[in-house]
Design an enzyme around this catalytic site. Structure first.
Site, PDB file in Angstrom:
ATOM      1  N   ASP A  21       0.844  -1.193   0.000  1.00 25.01           N
ATOM      2  CA  ASP A  21       0.000   0.000   0.000  1.00 25.01           C
ATOM      3  C   ASP A  21       0.883   1.249   0.000  1.00 25.01           C
ATOM      4  O   ASP A  21       1.621   1.486   0.960  1.00 25.01           O
ATOM      5  CB  ASP A  21      -0.890  -0.047   1.252  1.00 25.01           C
ATOM      6  CG  ASP A  21      -1.696   1.225   1.421  1.00 25.01           C
ATOM      7  OD1 ASP A  21      -1.872   1.959   0.426  1.00 25.01           O
ATOM      8  OD2 ASP A  21      -2.154   1.485   2.553  1.00 25.01           O
ATOM      9  N   ASP A  25      -3.993   3.937   2.739  1.00 22.05           N
ATOM     10  CA  ASP A  25      -5.435   3.714   2.950  1.00 22.05           C
ATOM     11  C   ASP A  25      -5.739   2.273   3.376  1.00 22.05           C
ATOM     12  O   ASP A  25      -6.903   1.882   3.478  1.00 22.05           O
ATOM     13  CB  ASP A  25      -6.251   4.107   1.707  1.00 22.05           C
ATOM     14  CG  ASP A  25      -5.959   3.209   0.507  1.00 22.05           C
ATOM     15  OD1 ASP A  25      -5.083   2.306   0.623  1.00 22.05           O
ATOM     16  OD2 ASP A  25      -6.580   3.388  -0.552  1.00 22.05           O
ATOM     17  N   ASP A  98      -5.915 -10.819 -15.272  1.00 21.70           N
ATOM     18  CA  ASP A  98      -6.982 -11.769 -15.001  1.00 21.70           C
ATOM     19  C   ASP A  98      -8.205 -11.289 -15.768  1.00 21.70           C
ATOM     20  O   ASP A  98      -8.527 -10.104 -15.747  1.00 21.70           O
ATOM     21  CB  ASP A  98      -7.294 -11.742 -13.497  1.00 21.70           C
ATOM     22  CG  ASP A  98      -7.691 -13.094 -12.967  1.00 21.70           C
ATOM     23  OD1 ASP A  98      -8.529 -13.734 -13.594  1.00 21.70           O
ATOM     24  OD2 ASP A  98      -7.168 -13.476 -11.905  1.00 21.70           O
ATOM     25  N   ASP A 203     -10.381 -16.583 -15.915  1.00 20.15           N
ATOM     26  CA  ASP A 203     -11.134 -17.066 -14.759  1.00 20.15           C
ATOM     27  C   ASP A 203     -12.199 -18.089 -15.187  1.00 20.15           C
ATOM     28  O   ASP A 203     -12.921 -17.863 -16.170  1.00 20.15           O
ATOM     29  CB  ASP A 203     -11.811 -15.856 -14.105  1.00 20.15           C
ATOM     30  CG  ASP A 203     -12.419 -16.185 -12.758  1.00 20.15           C
ATOM     31  OD1 ASP A 203     -11.662 -16.553 -11.851  1.00 20.15           O
ATOM     32  OD2 ASP A 203     -13.659 -16.070 -12.611  1.00 20.15           O
ATOM     33  N   GLU A 265      -8.100 -21.086 -16.251  1.00 23.40           N
ATOM     34  CA  GLU A 265      -8.362 -21.757 -14.976  1.00 23.40           C
ATOM     35  C   GLU A 265      -9.179 -22.997 -15.300  1.00 23.40           C
ATOM     36  O   GLU A 265     -10.318 -22.896 -15.747  1.00 23.40           O
ATOM     37  CB  GLU A 265      -9.116 -20.844 -14.018  1.00 23.40           C
ATOM     38  CG  GLU A 265      -9.299 -21.504 -12.666  1.00 23.40           C
ATOM     39  CD  GLU A 265     -10.183 -20.738 -11.695  1.00 23.40           C
ATOM     40  OE1 GLU A 265     -10.107 -20.998 -10.501  1.00 23.40           O
ATOM     41  OE2 GLU A 265     -10.974 -19.889 -12.143  1.00 23.40           O
ATOM     42  N   HIS A 330      -4.394 -17.272  -4.835  1.00 19.63           N
ATOM     43  CA  HIS A 330      -5.256 -16.472  -3.956  1.00 19.63           C
ATOM     44  C   HIS A 330      -6.505 -17.240  -3.499  1.00 19.63           C
ATOM     45  O   HIS A 330      -7.274 -16.710  -2.702  1.00 19.63           O
ATOM     46  CB  HIS A 330      -5.667 -15.187  -4.677  1.00 19.63           C
ATOM     47  CG  HIS A 330      -6.565 -15.475  -5.845  1.00 19.63           C
ATOM     48  ND1 HIS A 330      -6.085 -15.919  -7.060  1.00 19.63           N
ATOM     49  CD2 HIS A 330      -7.908 -15.442  -5.959  1.00 19.63           C
ATOM     50  CE1 HIS A 330      -7.099 -16.135  -7.860  1.00 19.63           C
ATOM     51  NE2 HIS A 330      -8.223 -15.850  -7.231  1.00 19.63           N
ATOM     52  N   ASP A 331      -6.725 -18.435  -4.024  1.00 15.64           N
ATOM     53  CA  ASP A 331      -7.898 -19.228  -3.640  1.00 15.64           C
ATOM     54  C   ASP A 331      -7.549 -20.374  -2.704  1.00 15.64           C
ATOM     55  O   ASP A 331      -8.422 -21.167  -2.347  1.00 15.64           O
ATOM     56  CB  ASP A 331      -8.539 -19.867  -4.888  1.00 15.64           C
ATOM     57  CG  ASP A 331      -9.271 -18.850  -5.728  1.00 15.64           C
ATOM     58  OD1 ASP A 331      -9.719 -17.822  -5.181  1.00 15.64           O
ATOM     59  OD2 ASP A 331      -9.380 -19.072  -6.952  1.00 15.64           O
TER      60      ASP A 331
HETATM   61  C1  NOJ Z   1     -11.986 -18.211  -9.551  1.00 16.45           C
HETATM   62  C2  NOJ Z   1     -11.215 -17.142  -8.856  1.00 16.45           C
HETATM   63  O1  NOJ Z   1      -9.878 -17.523  -8.758  1.00 16.45           O
HETATM   64  C3  NOJ Z   1     -11.888 -16.918  -7.522  1.00 16.45           C
HETATM   65  O2  NOJ Z   1     -11.130 -16.097  -6.687  1.00 16.45           O
HETATM   66  C4  NOJ Z   1     -13.270 -16.368  -7.777  1.00 16.45           C
HETATM   67  O3  NOJ Z   1     -13.975 -16.258  -6.561  1.00 16.45           O
HETATM   68  C5  NOJ Z   1     -14.073 -17.252  -8.721  1.00 16.45           C
HETATM   69  N1  NOJ Z   1     -13.301 -17.720  -9.832  1.00 16.45           N
HETATM   70  C6  NOJ Z   1     -15.250 -16.506  -9.272  1.00 16.45           C
HETATM   71  O4  NOJ Z   1     -14.813 -15.514 -10.163  1.00 16.45           O
END
Ligand code: NOJ
Length: 559
Positions: A21, A25, A98, A203, A265, A330-331
């Site tokens: 950052d 903020d 993305d 995605d 993905e 990130h998932d």
């Molecule tokens: C996959 C993404 O990596 C995830 O973070 C997202 O919540 C879902 N697709 C829906 O877009």
């Protein structure tokens, strides 16, 4: 065939919101990223993937896009992005964006128009259906985020119909049967390429095509996530026949452009159907990342699972397909917590997991923080969690009668927030991420685990990752070598060679907390020179056995 730039790439995913950052903020931003490009260059990164940076109400941290052609104001401006892009290019790093093509935000102008009336030119951009005679939802599909009553359909008063949303209520699915929508998307993607970006991470790209006629799922609901009779049935919208013509058209109109790299993905993609998506002659996608190693809820990776998955994918590679190697993003959870040992052997196991990803066939992607061995977090209250996949299931569990402490423990382990806490730069306040109040709490272990401390440590994970990326630059077998596993029955020790015309490399890794001896196969005894080890360097493999400490691994050149 001529080599493409991305075949030798080292990828790095930036989740901008949590990276750095610059204006206090509490939210990471583009100028913050720009200030850190030199450190990524030092790491050996050659391709940056940005999680969505677009204008968005942030219902799913940017995967709910309100304007595909504007930067979210918290992250900065288009000029900031241009500056970042130019600097990255001048440093020899590519940038991919993305792209969320399955759904938009309900605050997108298209959706706002679409709901207005049946004859609005945008009506068909989304999937609208009337209520059944009794007023109920058009079918029994459930949504992944499980919001509301659990249905994938939301009634819209203005439109007087239901709309489909596979994900959150604020994320209506786009209708890929609609030609005008497709044209609009091609224009937008081409403008991004004209702007100078180098490609797209796509995605949930396998979910654009829905089962024709939108029939009820025949699966039985499994509570607590399936509620009120609705069923989350991936087969209704994943890899449905008819997805391939959509991808071919995307390729023809956009992705075929010189230098453009696509990485899909691959929900539901296995070695057995991957070829259809990624073989070059199919002209669909350049690469795919699958979920067979990195599944957020899955148990710790075993040696056997690793061998099976890698062997099956290597066949796809041999027939010309490219895939991504990764263990976190990130998932997911933090890989060292899920698959390694995040207390006693943190740095050693972090280095071992990195070795597996960077020495197997495919394009390695590092997720921010992995290179310093960042770990899962455990917050005391559900209030501290942000992720919809965490908060939604928590409430569903309470509804089903579970007590709050058990529900919290249940969702905390697999929460996507594990990976989303702010980057730990140093031991100062908020780990040096922000001078303000961070949007998501910093992991309390930041005082020990941070980049500055890591760089000063003898067992630095970052420095080791630098050696891994250097190995890729210096040894052609890493990029193009064939993969052969040895000692295939060993429960703990993974061992494989990578061979090309010029050289053979050998990787040995002890995926356990036990000391292990590994019998060196006859043909290579006395012929191995150590290139890299996550402990002290093994000099040569002269005897019959190699003893491996817990989580020890090494890479050898076979001479
Ligand atoms: C996959 C993404 O990596 C995830 O973070 C997202 O919540 C879902 N697709 C829906 O877009």
């Amino acid at each position: 065939m001529e080599k493409k730039w991305w075949q030798e790439a080292v990828g790095y995913e930036i989740y901008c919101k949590s990276f750095c950052d610059s204006d206090g903020d509490g939210i990471g931003d583009l100028r913050g990223v720009t200030s850190k490009l030199p450190i990524l260059k030092e790491l050996g990164v050659t391709c940056i993937w940005f999680a969505p940076l677009y204008a968005s109400p942030q219902a799913d941290n940017g995967y709910d896009v309100a304007d595909y052609e504007a930067i979210h104001p918290d992250y900065g401006t288009m000029e900031d992005f241009k500056e970042l892009l130019d600097l990255a290019h001048s440093m020899g790093m590519r940038v991919i964006m993305d792209m969320v093509l399955n759904h938009s935000s309900d605050e997108h102008r298209w959706f706002q128009e679409s709901r207005k009336s049946k004859d609005n030119p945008y009506r068909d951009y989304y999937i609208w259906r009337p209520a059944k005679a009794d007023g109920s939802e058009p079918n029994n599909w459930g949504s992944y985020f499980g919001e509301g009553n659990g249905s994938a359909w939301q009634w819209d008063e203005v439109a007087g119909e239901y709309y489909l949303h596979q994900y959150g209520i604020k994320m209506p699915d786009l209708n890929w049967e609609c030609k005008a929508l497709r044209e609009e998307i091609y224009g937008m993607l081409n403008r991004w390429l004209d702007f100078g970006i180098d490609g797209f991470r796509l995605d949930v790209i396998t979910r654009l095509k829905k089962m024709p006629g939108l029939p009820d799922s025949l699966k039985k609901p499994i509570p607590p996530m399936d509620r009120n009779g609705f069923v989350v049935d991936r087969n209704m919208c994943t890899n449905v026949e008819g997805i391939h013509p959509i991808l071919r058209e995307l390729n023809e109109r956009v992705f075929c452009r010189e230098g453009c790299f696509t990485m899909g993905e691959g929900a539901g993609v296995t070695p057995f159907n991957a070829a259809e998506y990624i073989l070059p002659e199919r002209r669909e996608l350049d690469s795919i990342y699958h979920f067979q190693l990195a599944s957020r809820k899955g148990p710790r990776l075993t040696a056997e699972q690793f061998r099976t998955v890698q062997k099956n994918w290597a066949k796809v590679g041999e027939s010309g397909g490219t895939y991504i190697q990764y263990l976190s993003n990130h998932d997911s959870q933090r890989q060292v917590s899920q698959h390694g040992s995040d207390l006693q052997w943190r740095t050693r196991s972090a280095r071992l997991l990195g070795t597996l990803i960077h020495t197997t066939p495919g394009i390695p992607f590092i997720y921010q923080g992995e290179e310093i061995g960042m770990v899962n977090v455990r917050f005391d209250s559900i209030e501290d969690y942000n992720c919809c996949y965490t908060v939604g299931p928590y409430h569903a569990m309470l509804e089903s009668g579970m007590d709050p402490a058990t529900a919290l423990a249940e969702v905390a382990r697999t929460s996507r927030d594990n990976a989303r806490t702010p980057y730990q730069w140093n031991a100062e306040k908020n780990a040096g991420f922000t001078t303000g109040k961070p949007w998501l709490k910093v992991n309390p272990r930041y005082e020990q685990i941070n980049l500055e401390a890591d760089l000063a440590a003898e067992d630095s994970v970052f420095r080791y990752y630098q050696s891994l990326t250097a190995l890729r630059r210096e040894h052609p077998a890493i990029v193009e070598g064939s993969l052969t596993f040895l000692s295939e029955d060993d429960p703990d020790v993974i061992c494989y060679t990578r061979s090309c015309e010029k050289e053979t490399l050998l990787v040995v890794a002890n995926l356990s907390e036990r000391e292990r001896e590994w019998e060196i196969p006859h043909p290579i005894r006395g012929r191995c020179r150590c290139l890299l080890c996550n402990m002290e360097k093994k000099i040569g493999l002269t005897g019959e056995k190699l003893s491996l400490a817990p989580w020890e691994c090494a890479v050898f050149a076979v001479e």
